[in-house]
Design a protein around this motif. Structure first.
Motif, PDB file in Angstrom:
ATOM      1  N   SER A   1      -4.323   1.477  -4.543  1.00  0.00           N
ATOM      2  CA  SER A   1      -3.893   1.490  -3.390  1.00  0.00           C
ATOM      3  C   SER A   1      -4.708   2.133  -1.978  1.00  0.00           C
ATOM      4  O   SER A   1      -4.789   1.674  -0.917  1.00  0.00           O
ATOM      5  CB  SER A   1      -2.328   2.485  -3.440  1.00  0.00           C
TER       6      SER A   1
ATOM      7  N   ARG B   1      -7.664   8.614   3.447  1.00  0.00           N
ATOM      8  CA  ARG B   1      -8.133   7.698   2.226  1.00  0.00           C
ATOM      9  C   ARG B   1      -9.185   8.427   1.109  1.00  0.00           C
ATOM     10  O   ARG B   1      -9.022   8.287  -0.121  1.00  0.00           O
ATOM     11  CB  ARG B   1      -8.984   6.467   2.826  1.00  0.00           C
TER      12      ARG B   1
ATOM     13  N   ILE C   1       0.659  -1.275  -0.081  1.00  0.00           N
ATOM     14  CA  ILE C   1       0.203  -0.260  -0.101  1.00  0.00           C
ATOM     15  C   ILE C   1       0.841   1.073   0.128  1.00  0.00           C
ATOM     16  O   ILE C   1       0.713   2.045  -0.809  1.00  0.00           O
ATOM     17  CB  ILE C   1      -0.880   0.074   1.333  1.00  0.00           C
TER      18      ILE C   1
ATOM     19  N   LEU D   1      -6.345   1.114   1.662  1.00  0.00           N
ATOM     20  CA  LEU D   1      -5.902   1.671   2.746  1.00  0.00           C
ATOM     21  C   LEU D   1      -6.974   1.772   3.839  1.00  0.00           C
ATOM     22  O   LEU D   1      -8.016   2.110   3.707  1.00  0.00           O
ATOM     23  CB  LEU D   1      -5.652   3.240   2.281  1.00  0.00           C
TER      24      LEU D   1
END
Length: 501
Positions: free
Chosen positions: A443, A333, A271, A447
């Motif tokens: 990614s 995020r 990540i 997260l």
């Protein structure tokens, strides 16, 4: 079922579990970390804006296109040794402390950048001149391998949980201020000395400025204390008994730490690398490649191109702390996800505007890229350190960050210029940005949100004793509610509590 319920029960916080930060100490930590990043990117700004000039000084026998590629190859070479710097400085920072390693990286950066200003040209030393330039760049890359990860770790471990995004954004504020200072200095010198004057001797001046900047940065970093999280971790290790301490010491050797990072925290590593890809591809393409692209490929006036990118960097610097504060409220995020999706959608329109010629439309294109870049720049310093536990944070972040930067970030100018030379497609930069945006979306999807929460392996951090008391009181209330729910489930397994939906 009883075991499951009991495992969910958490011990309430005590006042000793909560760290109350010292505001002046936090400000010193943020300032010193940001100054180091500022110096690093001062060098990048200078090198990117003078790629064509350095190509003439150190690679004069090549064609103009080959000169640019050679200059960017030397630029990219520094990134090949960054993972080595991360492998050395990261685990070392987890063992001996963040402050000592950050002071060492500052010294190495200042000396190697300062030395570039004294290098002989190709006309004077022949093949030895580009070799010496490469050597200086390798030292810079090695030291940088421990710089950004250490600085983000340092600020994250000092910042209160609810302000980590805002305070962390000042680190990348230093990044873009440093770049703006470096590029601004080159722009002024180019206007004052002209192209011939810069090629003859003016190119040395920006590198010589790194010496005084390095001394100031070193002075500030030598006055810093260790972070509260690292001190707590060190005290906990010191209290272990001799048998456990020896086993822990063996397990926590450099090799043992690296093994644990890649076996137990591989998902966080992936990540981290994905988020670093979208941030650094955007950053290096805009800051390091776009000035050369606009002048060498599109034929723009050098001063116009430099001013457009300089304005973009000023825009990023002015908005970056607002984005950091927003991530504290909305979460890391959503900001990363929105920025990555927008990069996929807007990279091509932005590049078409930049290719339109003149000043107005390219300015709008640069504005779009700057606003996309700030989504990542304002959030990264708070997001990346929170992926890893305290005892492995510096090492894990150094390795993950520098591998990703070396493969995809710092090589961006070289890869894009090479693809453009091979295909003659002027939209190559847009396609590269879109690919990075896709990586960012994936990614960000995986997260876990960390805004407002304590760092992994650390207790809560607040700004005032009153906040600490409220947090402890809330924790006790929650613990009582959980105990009541467990008791209800044990007495009446089939009955749900009346407060549950």
């Amino acid at each position: 079922m009883h075991r499951t319920l009991l495992r969910r029960r958490k011990t309430p916080l005590t006042i000793d579990d909560v760290t109350v930060t010292d505001r002046p100490e936090v400000h010193r930590a943020v300032s010193a970390a940001a100054l180091g990043n500022m110096m690093e990117w001062f060098d990048f700004g200078v090198y990117a804006y003078m790629a064509a000039t350095l190509g003439k000084v150190f690679f004069p026998s090549s064609s103009p296109g080959a000169q640019v590629i050679s200059a960017f190859a030397t630029f990219a070479a520094a990134f090949l040794v960054r993972p080595l710097g991360g492998l050395v400085f990261g685990p070392l920072g987890d063992r001996i402390g963040r402050q000592k390693v950050l002071a060492a990286t500052m010294i190495m950066m200042a000396v190697s950048t300062f030395a570039v200003g004294f290098l002989p040209s190709y006309a004077t030393a022949g093949f030895g001149a580009p070799v010496l330039l490469l050597l200086c760049r390798l030292v810079q890359g090695f030291s940088t391998g421990g710089e950004y990860a250490g600085a983000t770790t340092y600020i994250a471990e000092y910042a209160p949980d609810k302000r980590r995004g805002f305070l962390g954004s000042w680190l990348d504020f230093g990044t873009f201020v440093g770049y703006a200072l470096g590029s601004g200095l080159v722009t002024v010198l180019t206007a004052a000395l002209g192209t011939d004057g810069m090629t003859d001797w003016g190119w040395r001046l920006p590198f010589l400025v790194a010496g005084p900047l390095g001394l100031i940065g070193l002075y500030m970093r030598m006055r810093l204390e260790e972070t509260p999280a690292f001190r707590a971790e060190a005290e906990a290790a010191a209290e272990a008994d001799a048998r456990l301490a020896s086993a822990e010491e063996a397990r926590q050797s450099g090799h043992g730490r690296l093994k644990e990072i890649f076996t137990k925290h591989w998902h966080a590593v992936l990540i981290c690398m994905g988020l670093v890809v979208v941030y650094n591809v955007t950053s290096y393409l805009v800051t390091s490649y776009l000035p050369t692209y606009m002048t060498e490929t599109l034929g723009e006036d050098p001063t116009t191109a430099q001013l457009l990118i300089l304005g973009t960097m000023i825009l990023v610097a002015l908005t970056i702390t607002t984005v950091g504060r927003t991530s504290d409220l909305w979460g890391r995020r959503p900001v990363f996800m929105a920025g990555s999706a927008a990069l996929v959608a807007l990279a091509a329109p932005a590049m078409l505007l930049i290719r339109a010629g003149g000043a107005l439309l390219p300015a709008f294109g640069c504005l779009i890229l700057g606003l996309l870049l700030v989504c990542f720049a304002g959030t990264a310093a708070a997001t990346l350190p929170a992926l890893f536990p305290t005892r492995l944070r510096y090492g894990a972040l150094s390795v993950s960050y520098n591998i990703s930067v070396s493969l995809f970030g710092g090589t961006t100018p070289l890869v894009v210029s090479g693809l453009l030379e091979a295909t003659h497609d002027e939209m190559i930069p847009a396609y590269y940005l879109m690919a990075a945006g896709v990586v960012g979306v994936v990614s960000a999807f995986f997260l876990h949100e960390t805004a407002g929460k304590p760092l992994r392996g650390s207790g809560p951090m607040v700004e005032t004793p009153e906040q600490a008391r409220r947090l402890v009181a809330h924790s006790r209330t929650e613990a009582g509610r959980r105990a009541r729910d467990i008791w209800t489930h044990l007495r009446h397994p089939g009955r749900r509590h009346h407060d549950e939906p």
